[in-house]
Design an enzyme around this catalytic site. Sequence first.
Site, PDB file in Angstrom:
ATOM      1  CB  SER A  44       5.561  79.745  -3.005  1.00 21.94           C
ATOM      2  OG  SER A  44       6.257  80.945  -2.835  1.00 21.94           O
ATOM      3  CG  HIS A  96       8.937  80.312   1.261  1.00 17.24           C
ATOM      4  ND1 HIS A  96       7.660  80.812   1.355  1.00 17.24           N
ATOM      5  CD2 HIS A  96       9.158  80.102  -0.057  1.00 17.24           C
ATOM      6  CE1 HIS A  96       7.132  80.902   0.147  1.00 17.24           C
ATOM      7  NE2 HIS A  96       8.022  80.474  -0.725  1.00 17.24           N
ATOM      8  CG  ASP A 104       7.550  81.962   4.457  1.00 15.83           C
ATOM      9  OD1 ASP A 104       8.401  82.654   3.868  1.00 15.83           O
ATOM     10  OD2 ASP A 104       6.738  81.232   3.857  1.00 15.83           O
TER      11      ASP A 104
END
Length: 752
Positions: free
Chosen positions: A597, A717, A682
């Site tokens: 991330s 995600h 995501d």
Amino acid sequence: MLLRRQLCNHVSLLCLPRLLYSPPSFSHFTPTKSSHSLSQSPSPPVAKKVEHVLEMFGDVRVDNYYWLRDDSRSDPEILSHLNLENSYTDSVMSGTKKFEDELFGEIKGRVKEDDISAPIRRGQYYYYMKYLQGKEYVQYCRRLIPSNDTAPSLYDTMSTGSDAPPEHVILDENVKAQSQNHSFYSIGAFKVSPNNKLVAYAEDTKGDEIYTVYVIDAKTGALVDKPLVSLTPYLEWAGDEALVYITMDEILRPDKVWLHKLGNDQLIDICLYHEKDHIFSIDLEASESKKFLFVGSRSKITRSIFYLDVAKPEDLRVLTPRVVGADTSVSHRGNHFFIRRRTDKFFNSELLACPVENTSETTVLIPHRESVKIQGKQLFMEHLAVYERENGLPKITTYRLPPVGEPLKSLQGGQTVDFVDPIYSIEPSESQFASSILRFSYSSMKTPPSVYDHDMNTGISVLKKIETVLGGFNSSNYVTERKWANASDGTQIPISIVYQKNLVKLDGSDPLLLYGYGSYEICIDPGFKTSQLSLLDRGFIYAIAHIRGGGEMGRQWNENGKLLKKKNTFTDFIACAEYLIENQYCTNEKLCIEGRSAGGLLIGAVLNMRPDLFKAAVAGVPFVDVVTSLLDPTIPLTTTEWEEFGDPRKKEFYFYMKSYSPFDNVKAQNYPNILVTAGLNDSLVMYSEPAKFVAKLRDMKTDDNILLFKCEFCAGHSSKSGRFEKLQEDAFTYTFILKALNMIPASTSGQS
């Protein structure tokens, strides 16, 4: 809070999977020759180039891969390209598939598959989560507390014998996922009504973090209300017949808080508050006393609080007004609110109290301290537990409070909970407001996640649950250390380290995996991850670089690694890598790095800056197209990022961002072996960012090292949802790293 590039936990204190494994004999580990040479693999996919010109402040950027972005995620040409990338990845890794499968079996073999969480008392029930043998998902269960067990104590134990009250399964995720044929299944909230008769739970079946809420009878499982759709996981009961929840706008920013009365159609629910400022998002939590709900309106630097009495849920009132730079959180006890407040002046926070009937009349309970950060608090009828950070380590300090109704004064003589490891992680757990028992979770890089009950009157802690690790795991075989690297400006950067003392030589010849994050004031504390034993027991050193941008060393640690100081995050990580090499933990030929991330932004940036320093890199769901993304307010939650990274519509931020944005800085040079991952669904980092990054790397890099892109079509995600699916992903990642280091034994490489 929904953070756009929110941390994917590299260690989960709540996961029940535990892993079986006997360390391999290294005498038969014969590396295969050129096991990662592309000459033995098919040609990688070549993304077409379609010139797309972007201009700002007279600066022209040409993005040849802009076409890869599709908000609907349904464009056949894009899906075909992603499938080609996955097929290429499968082909390159096919020679090590046998090893990967064995590694997965090894990791999974450490799991105690039938396991339960530490039960928590709520009313007349013990509630807990349960895993079954071979099942991916959890069951939510409860048992009646025997009538003669009238009060919680330090030595509470839930009986499971033949004479114990029967177990009742309220909800089985396995049944829900299987009966509805969901490839992804996640429950983001599971809320029991105050009278224990109903349960409201939030369900995500795609990975896009857009939830549907169902209300069921806790005994029968029958639906008692129409589903509530398009919600966030922020959900709380307001009494036994109403729910408060939060919805999102078109860019997935939590912006409205609603009151829903059971039996009513969602269309007539009452909007209690609408946050119209696109930099702010809404969150929701219940007080420990369960008498109030608190609605927070927050940006990256500011948080104001509204409150409502659950007995009068339509009346939402201001508690802490919005002041730019002031961040507040609130708890309730008796006739007082307790407020943690951070401002520019009191950057590590102070703790205040004010009467419920006069919120402007505040008393300082714990003053601001420059060396100690107040990270959180947990309030009880007679006690207060404060979660703090000092010198990079978390700690818990407890205080006894005067009786309800008596004046509150400055708190003195707090007791600190003792921990045994030199570096560790602690997290608050649900506790009983009326008791003196504080529950928390503890782990270290060699101590499996453990749940403790701590008596705040006596200072005694009792272990209630420790995650079982099968296969002869012995924590005494591992060493944990904290070291400090010198950053380029002289700042000392902490590094947490673990290794198997019987295998590591510390002469520079050991392989090392270095993890980093460095954003949003998030702390990557040194906790336990069972699957990492498969690296440690192969002679790896595992390290975490606690770089600026995070919050490990207090609020200023974040301030000095964001906005126009963001590059400190990257140079700190490089300094940690150089420290490890200089001190013979590894060499650059044995150094691998990983981040997810916003940590993927870190990995992309340092790969461009110092590709010579690393042998292999893993960038999970990486935020790598910084300038283009943050110039586009139609992308989910972009507007909320401007206080962390800056607003590139302003010239100074535009050019500073451009100087480090990974996609914009790919150049013709040699890069190490790289694995990039993405989730098609995501909503926090769109799949197109890593897809574009890989396409540009393929076009420009001048080496023959591995470059793989793996896009999960049924994930978001946080990757896949099943516990064994996540272990399979670990096995794949570790196989890639071992392949890059030529550490896969010939007998399992699939090659002759």
